[in-house]
Structure formats: C-alpha cells, structure tokens
Design a protein around this motif. Sequence first.
Motif, PDB file in Angstrom:
ATOM      1  N   THR A  22       0.964  -1.581   0.072  1.00 24.12           N
ATOM      2  CA  THR A  22       0.323   0.163  -0.095  1.00 24.12           C
ATOM      3  C   THR A  22       0.757   1.025  -0.175  1.00 24.12           C
ATOM      4  OG1 THR A  22      -0.034  -0.103   2.276  1.00 24.12           O
ATOM      5  CG2 THR A  22      -1.948  -0.633   0.998  1.00 24.12           C
ATOM      6  N   ALA A  23      -0.030   1.850  -0.628  1.00 23.29           N
ATOM      7  CA  ALA A  23       0.899   3.293  -0.655  1.00 23.29           C
ATOM      8  C   ALA A  23       0.502   4.971   0.116  1.00 23.29           C
ATOM      9  CB  ALA A  23       1.199   3.842  -2.230  1.00 23.29           C
ATOM     10  N   CYS A  24      -0.337   5.358  -1.306  1.00 24.93           N
ATOM     11  CA  CYS A  24      -1.219   6.536  -0.345  1.00 24.93           C
ATOM     12  C   CYS A  24      -2.122   6.912   0.161  1.00 24.93           C
ATOM     13  CB  CYS A  24      -0.864   7.467  -2.442  1.00 24.93           C
ATOM     14  SG  CYS A  24      -2.463   6.980  -2.956  1.00 24.93           S
ATOM     15  N   GLY A  25      -2.264   8.222   0.549  1.00 23.34           N
ATOM     16  CA  GLY A  25      -3.490   7.664   1.534  1.00 23.34           C
ATOM     17  C   GLY A  25      -3.306   7.664   2.850  1.00 23.34           C
ATOM     18  N   GLY A  26      -2.199   7.110   3.026  1.00 22.64           N
ATOM     19  CA  GLY A  26      -1.676   6.293   3.745  1.00 22.64           C
ATOM     20  C   GLY A  26      -2.744   5.547   4.641  1.00 22.64           C
ATOM     21  N   ALA A  27      -3.445   4.405   3.157  1.00 21.11           N
ATOM     22  CA  ALA A  27      -3.632   3.565   4.009  1.00 21.11           C
ATOM     23  C   ALA A  27      -3.063   1.738   4.612  1.00 21.11           C
ATOM     24  CB  ALA A  27      -4.056   3.329   2.534  1.00 21.11           C
ATOM     25  N   ASP A  28      -1.497   2.304   4.766  1.00 22.59           N
ATOM     26  CA  ASP A  28      -0.604   1.664   4.576  1.00 22.59           C
ATOM     27  C   ASP A  28      -0.666   0.976   6.320  1.00 22.59           C
ATOM     28  OD1 ASP A  28       2.852   3.113   4.991  1.00 22.59           O
ATOM     29  OD2 ASP A  28       0.523   3.630   5.337  1.00 22.59           O
ATOM     30  N   LYS A  29      -0.297   1.835   6.977  1.00 23.52           N
ATOM     31  CA  LYS A  29      -0.441   1.096   8.119  1.00 23.52           C
ATOM     32  C   LYS A  29      -1.910   0.870   8.766  1.00 23.52           C
ATOM     33  CE  LYS A  29       1.607   2.463  12.217  1.00 23.52           C
ATOM     34  NZ  LYS A  29       2.228   3.535  13.361  1.00 23.52           N
ATOM     35  N   ALA A 127     -20.706   3.214   9.428  1.00 25.16           N
ATOM     36  CA  ALA A 127     -21.003   3.793   8.488  1.00 25.16           C
ATOM     37  C   ALA A 127     -20.368   2.729   6.742  1.00 25.16           C
ATOM     38  CB  ALA A 127     -20.082   4.609   7.859  1.00 25.16           C
ATOM     39  N   ILE A 128     -20.905   2.403   5.778  1.00 24.86           N
ATOM     40  CA  ILE A 128     -20.565   0.707   4.856  1.00 24.86           C
ATOM     41  C   ILE A 128     -21.510   1.943   3.384  1.00 24.86           C
ATOM     42  CG2 ILE A 128     -23.067   0.311   4.611  1.00 24.86           C
ATOM     43  CD1 ILE A 128     -21.067  -2.388   4.038  1.00 24.86           C
ATOM     44  N   ALA A 129     -19.557   1.878   2.575  1.00 27.62           N
ATOM     45  CA  ALA A 129     -19.605   3.039   1.820  1.00 27.62           C
ATOM     46  C   ALA A 129     -17.899   2.707   0.949  1.00 27.62           C
ATOM     47  CB  ALA A 129     -19.933   4.609   2.608  1.00 27.62           C
ATOM     48  N   GLY A 130     -17.554   1.808   0.645  1.00 28.33           N
ATOM     49  CA  GLY A 130     -16.410   1.098  -0.128  1.00 28.33           C
ATOM     50  C   GLY A 130     -15.717   2.480   0.456  1.00 28.33           C
ATOM     51  N   MET A 131     -15.509   2.183   2.048  1.00 27.32           N
ATOM     52  CA  MET A 131     -14.711   3.109   2.600  1.00 27.32           C
ATOM     53  C   MET A 131     -13.235   2.736   2.907  1.00 27.32           C
ATOM     54  SD  MET A 131     -14.482   5.490   6.179  1.00 27.32           S
ATOM     55  CE  MET A 131     -16.413   6.788   5.645  1.00 27.32           C
ATOM     56  N   THR A 132     -12.324   3.665   2.338  1.00 23.35           N
ATOM     57  CA  THR A 132     -10.586   2.748   2.380  1.00 23.35           C
ATOM     58  C   THR A 132     -10.338   3.001   3.982  1.00 23.35           C
ATOM     59  OG1 THR A 132     -10.707   3.255   0.158  1.00 23.35           O
ATOM     60  CG2 THR A 132      -8.302   3.051   1.561  1.00 23.35           C
ATOM     61  N   VAL A 133      -9.758   1.983   4.699  1.00 22.90           N
ATOM     62  CA  VAL A 133      -8.867   2.377   5.425  1.00 22.90           C
ATOM     63  C   VAL A 133      -8.072   3.292   5.546  1.00 22.90           C
ATOM     64  CG1 VAL A 133      -8.100   1.277   8.188  1.00 22.90           C
ATOM     65  CG2 VAL A 133     -10.264   0.012   6.554  1.00 22.90           C
ATOM     66  N   ILE A 145     -12.274  -5.377   9.861  1.00 21.42           N
ATOM     67  CA  ILE A 145     -11.507  -6.112   9.045  1.00 21.42           C
ATOM     68  C   ILE A 145     -12.128  -5.722   7.281  1.00 21.42           C
ATOM     69  CG2 ILE A 145     -11.122  -7.867  10.401  1.00 21.42           C
ATOM     70  CD1 ILE A 145     -13.300  -9.459   9.186  1.00 21.42           C
ATOM     71  N   PRO A 146     -11.089  -5.431   6.996  1.00 20.33           N
ATOM     72  CA  PRO A 146     -11.743  -5.501   5.196  1.00 20.33           C
ATOM     73  C   PRO A 146     -12.031  -6.256   4.596  1.00 20.33           C
ATOM     74  CG  PRO A 146      -9.413  -5.645   5.188  1.00 20.33           C
ATOM     75  CD  PRO A 146      -9.885  -5.922   6.947  1.00 20.33           C
ATOM     76  N   TYR A 147     -12.962  -5.938   3.678  1.00 22.39           N
ATOM     77  CA  TYR A 147     -13.564  -6.935   2.704  1.00 22.39           C
ATOM     78  C   TYR A 147     -13.693  -6.903   1.780  1.00 22.39           C
ATOM     79  CZ  TYR A 147     -17.394  -3.122   2.392  1.00 22.39           C
ATOM     80  OH  TYR A 147     -17.600  -1.446   1.981  1.00 22.39           O
ATOM     81  N   TYR A 148     -12.563  -5.964   0.655  1.00 27.98           N
ATOM     82  CA  TYR A 148     -12.927  -5.733  -0.803  1.00 27.98           C
ATOM     83  C   TYR A 148     -10.861  -5.039  -0.775  1.00 27.98           C
ATOM     84  CZ  TYR A 148     -14.392  -5.143  -5.671  1.00 27.98           C
ATOM     85  OH  TYR A 148     -14.207  -5.197  -6.707  1.00 27.98           O
ATOM     86  N   SER A 241      -2.214  -1.473  -3.719  1.00 30.68           N
ATOM     87  CA  SER A 241      -3.687  -1.383  -3.084  1.00 30.68           C
ATOM     88  C   SER A 241      -4.656  -0.683  -1.470  1.00 30.68           C
ATOM     89  CB  SER A 241      -3.861  -3.276  -2.547  1.00 30.68           C
ATOM     90  OG  SER A 241      -3.232  -2.909  -1.742  1.00 30.68           O
ATOM     91  N   GLU A 242      -6.106  -1.114  -1.667  1.00 31.80           N
ATOM     92  CA  GLU A 242      -6.617  -0.134  -0.737  1.00 31.80           C
ATOM     93  C   GLU A 242      -7.455  -1.014   0.330  1.00 31.80           C
ATOM     94  OE1 GLU A 242      -8.764   3.169  -1.853  1.00 31.80           O
ATOM     95  OE2 GLU A 242      -6.908   4.017  -2.814  1.00 31.80           O
ATOM     96  N   GLU A 243      -7.855  -0.986   0.967  1.00 33.01           N
ATOM     97  CA  GLU A 243      -8.985  -2.105   2.338  1.00 33.01           C
ATOM     98  C   GLU A 243      -9.941  -1.123   2.157  1.00 33.01           C
ATOM     99  OE1 GLU A 243      -6.103  -4.941   3.330  1.00 33.01           O
ATOM    100  OE2 GLU A 243      -7.500  -5.054   1.819  1.00 33.01           O
ATOM    101  N   TYR A 244     -11.581  -1.612   1.493  1.00 31.11           N
ATOM    102  CA  TYR A 244     -12.860  -1.138   1.882  1.00 31.11           C
ATOM    103  C   TYR A 244     -13.227  -1.871   3.339  1.00 31.11           C
ATOM    104  CZ  TYR A 244     -13.621   0.436  -2.651  1.00 31.11           C
ATOM    105  OH  TYR A 244     -13.503   1.122  -3.891  1.00 31.11           O
ATOM    106  N   ALA A 245     -13.361  -1.174   4.161  1.00 34.99           N
ATOM    107  CA  ALA A 245     -13.893  -1.959   5.763  1.00 34.99           C
ATOM    108  C   ALA A 245     -15.312  -1.256   6.155  1.00 34.99           C
ATOM    109  CB  ALA A 245     -13.127  -1.790   6.477  1.00 34.99           C
TER     110      ALA A 245
END
Length: 286
Positions: A22-29, A127-133, A145-148, A241-245
Amino acid sequence: MKKVTKTAALVLAMAMAVSALTACGGADKAAETANTEAAGAAGTENADAGQSSAVTTKTEGVLTFGTNAEFPPFEFVAGNGVIDQYDGIDIAIAKQIAEENGMTAAIENMEFPSLLIALENGQIDAAIAGMTVTEDRKESADFTIPYYTATQVMIVKEDSDIAAAADMADKKICVIEGYTGEICVQDMGYPYEAFKKGTEAVMELVNGKCDVVVIDSATAQKYINDNEGLKIVEDASAFESEEYAIAVKKGNTELLDMLNKAIEAKLADGTISELAAKYTEEVTAE
Ligand code: GLN
C-alpha cells in the motif's frame, strides 16, 4: 513477539504483505492494524455468534448504516433497491448483517465526507461506503476487517497519451472530494479540481474540460461502461492496493465484533465475492 497462534501468525504475515503493497492515502499502517485486529476478533470466536444482545443501536431493532449512494457498484440509487431505493454490494451486505442479527437495516444517505462525523454524532451506527481504511480515518473511527481490495485508477479519453500517473503532471486532473483518489493526487503534488460526485467529474472528462479522473477501480469500470470513448489506465507503482472496511464509532467494540464476525463468515463462504460479481455484472450490463 514470542508465542503467537498459528492463525495470528498467518494474519500478521498477510497484514505485512498488504502493508508492503500500500502507498498513498496513508493506507499502509491502517491495513496492518485492521488485520491485526481481525486476528483478535477471530480468536474470540464464541458460542453466541449470531446474537446481538450486546449491541445497542441508535434505534432499537434497527441497524442504521450511513452511506454515500454515488459509488456504483457498491452503493447507488435504484428504482427498487434492496433497502428502500438503495442498492449495491455494500447495501446487500448491510441488509444481510442486520437481518442475520435479528435487526432490520436502514440507510442514511449523505455526502462522503460527512460519514465519519455522523458516526461520532450517533446519527448512524455504522458507515458502509466502499470506505478505504486509512491512518487518518482511524483517528476518528474504528474499522472492521477489510472486505474488499481496490486500487485507484485513471479514467481518460480513449486517445489520451496518459499511460502512467507521472503523465498527469501537466494535465487537468479531476477527483472527488474526500475520496482517497483526492489524497493520492495531493500526495503526488499535482493541482486538481475536486467534484462532489463521480458522475460530475466524469462529465467534465467527457466534455473535454479535464484530462483525467482518478477514482476507485470498480467504480471507474462502471463509468467507462456508461460513457463512450473512455478507457482506464492503471499504474500499480503509483496507486497501490486499498482495503474497504465498515466504520463504527470509536470504542463501539460490541458492534465492531458483530460486524467482524459477519464479514469473516461472508468472506469465508463466498457471499461477498458473489455479491461483487453480481453487482459488477449488473452495472456492466446496463
Ligand atoms: N474508497 C474511496 C475512499 O474511501 C472512495 C469511497 C466512496 O466514495 N464511497 O475514499
């Protein structure tokens, strides 16, 4: 770390693999933390799965989900949706989770940037909105936990010379306000224009007023199917990659546990991939 269970070790290894990608958006950690929490949830599996007695919701017997129904195939307004006029992968998941736990599901549709505020205010339960963690968002909400898994992509005109993210440098870029696509473009240091809805950004592109729209992969696919003359350009080294949760109010561990159990089961039995396939086909076939 001395002694870890086999499952925890496996989940940790997966989390590390995800974080390396993972990279942009601070999604890594964020992804790492979400997965580590998942290990905890998996470890506390107990006999009362399926009961919701510990969960208190805004309205008794109703699980109220906030969403932004401008994000097909995850959420969109339809003539006859699965919950009122709302339909999509997320809406179907929301309905199933509520009903499996003895509740009904309700949808509150709002702008994407309002969702985390609505959680804090207690206006919605989840909130369920294809939201990236992302690390930032984890400061104001707790995530399941991520689902997508998704990625940002570029939508351009078929004859565009944009072949990689770096080619956007001297182009007019359109993003959607508050989406991770905006964060990615910001991180790259490029100027851009932000729109409230994906459809508005895509119209700018169609009308030749912007050169590229940066948005999530599955939604991009929907837009190129709906509009002639557009194509998707991917750049895995720039957009990872981004994870939706699903997000809940910070500290609402009862609801988080219930949602984690449900997602875990739906990932394991294939329900989520079936829904994803079904709605992706539907939006593609329109
Ligand atoms: N995945 C993107 C984000 O989290 C877009 C989500 C959405 O528009 N619903 O920002």
